[in-house]
Every structure is written in C-alpha cells, then in structure tokens.
Design a protein around this motif. Structure first.
Motif, PDB file in Angstrom:
ATOM      1  N   ALA A 122       0.736  -1.149   0.005  1.00 15.14           N
ATOM      2  CA  ALA A 122      -0.049  -0.026   0.034  1.00 15.14           C
ATOM      3  C   ALA A 122       0.825   1.218  -0.057  1.00 15.14           C
ATOM      4  N   LYS A 123       1.417   1.635  -1.311  1.00  9.22           N
ATOM      5  CA  LYS A 123       2.305   2.579  -1.262  1.00  9.22           C
ATOM      6  C   LYS A 123       2.002   3.372  -2.789  1.00  9.22           C
ATOM      7  N   ALA A 124       1.928   4.883  -2.746  1.00  4.01           N
ATOM      8  CA  ALA A 124       1.808   5.762  -3.843  1.00  4.01           C
ATOM      9  C   ALA A 124       3.095   6.663  -3.840  1.00  4.01           C
ATOM     10  N   ASN A 125       4.197   6.281  -3.957  1.00  2.00           N
ATOM     11  CA  ASN A 125       5.259   7.258  -4.007  1.00  2.00           C
ATOM     12  C   ASN A 125       6.014   6.927  -5.194  1.00  2.00           C
ATOM     13  N   PHE A 126       5.027   6.682  -6.256  1.00  7.62           N
ATOM     14  CA  PHE A 126       5.734   6.607  -7.758  1.00  7.62           C
ATOM     15  C   PHE A 126       4.550   6.924  -8.710  1.00  7.62           C
ATOM     16  N   SER A 127       4.929   7.370 -10.001  1.00  5.91           N
ATOM     17  CA  SER A 127       4.019   7.671 -10.969  1.00  5.91           C
ATOM     18  C   SER A 127       3.087   6.656 -11.093  1.00  5.91           C
ATOM     19  N   PRO A 128       2.032   6.695 -11.396  1.00  6.74           N
ATOM     20  CA  PRO A 128       1.294   8.009 -12.002  1.00  6.74           C
ATOM     21  C   PRO A 128       0.776   9.022 -10.710  1.00  6.74           C
ATOM     22  N   TYR A 129       0.685   8.666  -9.485  1.00  7.42           N
ATOM     23  CA  TYR A 129       0.374   9.265  -8.419  1.00  7.42           C
ATOM     24  C   TYR A 129       1.235  10.543  -8.311  1.00  7.42           C
ATOM     25  N   GLY A 130       0.546  11.685  -8.004  1.00  2.00           N
ATOM     26  CA  GLY A 130       1.269  12.964  -7.902  1.00  2.00           C
ATOM     27  C   GLY A 130       1.393  13.798  -9.164  1.00  2.00           C
ATOM     28  N   ILE A 131       0.863  13.202 -10.069  1.00  2.00           N
ATOM     29  CA  ILE A 131       1.191  13.941 -11.423  1.00  2.00           C
ATOM     30  C   ILE A 131       0.783  15.401 -11.481  1.00  2.00           C
ATOM     31  N   ASP A 132      -0.078  15.713 -10.517  1.00  2.00           N
ATOM     32  CA  ASP A 132      -0.737  17.070 -10.587  1.00  2.00           C
ATOM     33  C   ASP A 132      -0.124  17.753  -9.450  1.00  2.00           C
ATOM     34  N   PHE A 133       0.557  17.251  -8.594  1.00  4.46           N
ATOM     35  CA  PHE A 133       0.900  17.891  -7.342  1.00  4.46           C
ATOM     36  C   PHE A 133       2.526  18.346  -7.654  1.00  4.46           C
ATOM     37  N   PRO A 134       2.743  19.279  -7.039  1.00  2.00           N
ATOM     38  CA  PRO A 134       3.878  20.348  -7.365  1.00  2.00           C
ATOM     39  C   PRO A 134       5.111  19.580  -7.168  1.00  2.00           C
ATOM     40  N   TYR A 135       5.078  18.655  -6.219  1.00  2.00           N
ATOM     41  CA  TYR A 135       6.447  18.039  -5.848  1.00  2.00           C
ATOM     42  C   TYR A 135       6.541  16.612  -6.396  1.00  2.00           C
ATOM     43  N   GLY A 136       5.465  16.120  -7.151  1.00  2.00           N
ATOM     44  CA  GLY A 136       5.245  14.861  -7.742  1.00  2.00           C
ATOM     45  C   GLY A 136       4.926  13.705  -6.931  1.00  2.00           C
ATOM     46  N   PRO A 137       5.037  12.657  -6.868  1.00  2.00           N
ATOM     47  CA  PRO A 137       4.571  11.553  -6.096  1.00  2.00           C
ATOM     48  C   PRO A 137       5.219  11.695  -4.698  1.00  2.00           C
ATOM     49  N   THR A 138       4.322  11.663  -3.648  1.00  2.00           N
ATOM     50  CA  THR A 138       4.816  11.852  -2.295  1.00  2.00           C
ATOM     51  C   THR A 138       4.179  10.984  -1.382  1.00  2.00           C
ATOM     52  N   GLY A 139       3.339   9.922  -1.731  1.00  2.00           N
ATOM     53  CA  GLY A 139       2.781   9.030  -0.982  1.00  2.00           C
ATOM     54  C   GLY A 139       1.290   9.296  -1.056  1.00  2.00           C
ATOM     55  N   ARG A 140       0.789  10.260  -1.541  1.00  2.00           N
ATOM     56  CA  ARG A 140      -0.464  10.369  -1.337  1.00  2.00           C
ATOM     57  C   ARG A 140      -1.236   9.600  -2.652  1.00  2.00           C
ATOM     58  N   PHE A 141      -2.305   9.005  -2.318  1.00  2.00           N
ATOM     59  CA  PHE A 141      -3.142   8.141  -3.151  1.00  2.00           C
ATOM     60  C   PHE A 141      -4.163   8.727  -4.068  1.00  2.00           C
ATOM     61  N   CYS A 142      -3.604  10.053  -4.646  1.00  2.00           N
ATOM     62  CA  CYS A 142      -4.107  10.812  -5.637  1.00  2.00           C
ATOM     63  C   CYS A 142      -3.295  11.241  -6.567  1.00  2.00           C
ATOM     64  N   ASN A 143      -3.858  12.030  -7.453  1.00  2.00           N
ATOM     65  CA  ASN A 143      -2.821  12.860  -8.331  1.00  2.00           C
ATOM     66  C   ASN A 143      -2.586  14.205  -7.882  1.00  2.00           C
ATOM     67  N   GLY A 144      -2.980  14.652  -6.748  1.00  2.00           N
ATOM     68  CA  GLY A 144      -2.769  16.070  -6.403  1.00  2.00           C
ATOM     69  C   GLY A 144      -2.912  16.234  -4.983  1.00  2.00           C
ATOM     70  N   ARG A 145      -3.722  17.135  -4.437  1.00  2.00           N
ATOM     71  CA  ARG A 145      -3.939  17.140  -2.925  1.00  2.00           C
ATOM     72  C   ARG A 145      -4.974  16.568  -2.402  1.00  2.00           C
ATOM     73  N   THR A 146      -4.733  16.239  -1.094  1.00  2.00           N
ATOM     74  CA  THR A 146      -5.912  15.214  -0.557  1.00  2.00           C
ATOM     75  C   THR A 146      -6.798  16.100   0.227  1.00  2.00           C
ATOM     76  N   MET A 147      -7.997  15.931   0.815  1.00  2.00           N
ATOM     77  CA  MET A 147      -8.930  16.549   1.348  1.00  2.00           C
ATOM     78  C   MET A 147      -8.235  17.125   2.678  1.00  2.00           C
ATOM     79  N   ALA A 148      -7.289  16.501   3.373  1.00  2.00           N
ATOM     80  CA  ALA A 148      -6.743  17.072   4.614  1.00  2.00           C
ATOM     81  C   ALA A 148      -5.752  18.266   4.187  1.00  2.00           C
ATOM     82  N   ASP A 149      -5.207  18.353   2.759  1.00  2.00           N
ATOM     83  CA  ASP A 149      -4.329  19.273   2.355  1.00  2.00           C
ATOM     84  C   ASP A 149      -5.043  20.576   2.155  1.00  2.00           C
ATOM     85  N   ILE A 150      -6.375  20.103   1.678  1.00  2.00           N
ATOM     86  CA  ILE A 150      -7.270  21.529   1.231  1.00  2.00           C
ATOM     87  C   ILE A 150      -7.898  21.959   2.539  1.00  2.00           C
ATOM     88  N   ILE A 151      -8.135  21.156   3.503  1.00  2.00           N
ATOM     89  CA  ILE A 151      -8.623  21.789   4.800  1.00  2.00           C
ATOM     90  C   ILE A 151      -7.496  22.638   5.466  1.00  2.00           C
TER      91      ILE A 151
END
Length: 178
Positions: A52-81
C-alpha cells in the motif's frame, strides 16, 4: 429524494475540493493533526514494508512535488482543509516531521489503516488507529519538550484541530474477504 441528497452531497464535496479560498488571512488554528487511511495519507507508508504505497508515478502527476505517497494525483482533502484553515505549507507526515515543524501539526494517516489493529494484514505493514494515537502521544511529548511548560503546552494544544477519517477498510477489506 435520496438521489437529490446524493447529488447535493457530491456537489458539496466537489466545491470543497476545487474552490480556492480567495482570502489569505491569519491562520485559524495553531496546528492540525490528521488521523486516517489512504484518503489523507501523505507519505507515512513510503518507508513501510507494504504493498500500500503511492510514492511513484502516476500518483502525484498534478502535485507540485510529484509523487509523495498521496493516493491521488494532487492534494488530499486534509491538504485542502489545511489550506482553508490558513496554513501556508502542507502538514508534514509523521514519518518526516521533526523539530519546530511539529508545532504546525502532523499527519499520522496510513494507507490500509484500520480501526482494528489486527485487520488488514494482507497488505503488509500499516499504521493502525492505535499506532497513530501512539504517534500522536510522541508528538505531544515533543511539543511539551519544546514549550518546557505543561500549562503552555496544554493551552497551545487546546486551540488545535484534529480530523479523523477511517473505517472503510475495516468494513470492505474484512466483510468482503473470505
């Protein structure tokens, strides 16, 4: 009626997800603590022996720092909050939070996490709710060491905010598995 409520719920989520706060005011709380699973994990699983890891592409393709471990292509709900609360930077994951960084908050979330510690072993290592609470206790101890005053620490933490989002893995990965 039920369909209308579902549409209203989806609309609210989309608005929360995509609306940028036009006001850049003062930070609303001193720190933000995040507990949860893959929906808000921002890299705590990167160093674990797990599938259960997401620190590789395509995860993070829309995130400014690339893949970080977030299971999404950008920010999580916690980031937005955090952004809506006035935080300038992302709340660091427990795996990398150190020094004065913890005074802004810590993200303890872990992909494949469960409320029940014994659940989810089929994915490998993960940080259960109990372990996340243990990590929070470690953080509180570190904050107390920074302040060197229990009253000041308590006052500071009493103004903080926490979010918890966990439980779907307990249900879906136990109920639907043989």
């Amino acid at each position: 009626m039920e369909r209308g409520l579902k549409m209203w719920y989806v609309t609210c989520i989309l608005l929360l997800t995509y609306v940028q706060s036009p006001v850049h005011g003062e930070q609303q709380v001193p720190c933000y603590f995040i507990f949860g699973d893959s929906l808000v994990d921002n890299g705590n699983n990167n160093g674990l022996a797990t599938r259960a890891k997401a620190n590789f592409s395509p995860y993070g393709i829309d995130f400014p720092y690339g893949p970080t471990g977030r299971f999404c292509n950008g920010r999580t709900m916690a980031d937005i909050i955090a952004k809506l609360l006035g935080f300038e930077n992302y709340v660091p994951s427990f795996a990398i939070a150190s020094g004065q960084d913890i005074l802004k908050g810590v993200n303890y979330a872990s992909t494949a996490a469960r409320i029940r510690s014994e659940s989810g072993q089929q994915m490998g290592a993960r940080i259960s709710m109990d372990a996340q609470l243990g990590n929070h206790l470690t953080t509180v101890s570190r904050i107390a060491a920074i302040f060197r005053d229990n009253n000041a620490t308590g006052n500071y933490l009493s103004k903080s905010i926490c979010s918890v989002g966990m439980g779907n893995n307990d249900y879906s990965n136990n109920y639907f598995m043989p």
